[in-house]
Motif scaffolding. Sequence first.
Motif, short mmCIF file in Angstrom:
data_model
loop_
_atom_site.label_atom_id
_atom_site.label_comp_id
_atom_site.label_asym_id
_atom_site.label_seq_id
_atom_site.Cartn_x
_atom_site.Cartn_y
_atom_site.Cartn_z
N ASP A 128 43.46 52.44 39.98
CA ASP A 128 44.24 51.76 41.02
C ASP A 128 43.78 52.18 42.42
O ASP A 128 43.62 51.33 43.31
N ALA A 157 42.02 49.73 45.19
CA ALA A 157 42.62 49.54 46.51
C ALA A 157 41.63 49.89 47.61
O ALA A 157 41.52 49.18 48.61
N LYS A 158 40.89 50.97 47.41
CA LYS A 158 39.90 51.41 48.41
C LYS A 158 38.81 50.37 48.62
O LYS A 158 38.34 50.17 49.72
N HIS A 159 38.42 49.69 47.54
CA HIS A 159 37.34 48.72 47.61
C HIS A 159 37.83 47.28 47.63
O HIS A 159 37.04 46.35 47.45
N ASN A 160 39.14 47.11 47.84
CA ASN A 160 39.75 45.79 47.98
C ASN A 160 39.43 44.87 46.80
O ASN A 160 39.08 43.71 46.96
N ILE A 161 39.55 45.41 45.59
CA ILE A 161 39.35 44.64 44.37
C ILE A 161 40.73 44.30 43.82
O ILE A 161 41.57 45.17 43.66
N LYS A 162 40.95 43.04 43.54
CA LYS A 162 42.27 42.58 43.09
C LYS A 162 42.27 42.34 41.58
O LYS A 162 41.55 41.49 41.08
#
Length: 70
Positions: free
Chosen positions: A41, A45-50
């Motif tokens: 998680d 979040a750090k790499h903006n992956i959804k």
Amino acid sequence: MKSLGYISAFLGGAIAGAVLGLLLAPEKGKDTRAKITDAVDDFMAKHNIKLSRKEVGDLVDNIQEAAPEA
């Protein structure tokens, strides 16, 4: 397109290495799974992956199945 393959391989290797490190640590399975899920998680979040929570859970399960039994 080739760079996307390199990035995917790097990310997959990094995640697999982190998971293996956590799996080999002497902790309860429940605690280890929680740490793996939290690490994924945080990374996402750090790499903006959804991904949905279920997709992350499935990813963690797949990594655990691929990891050799300790």
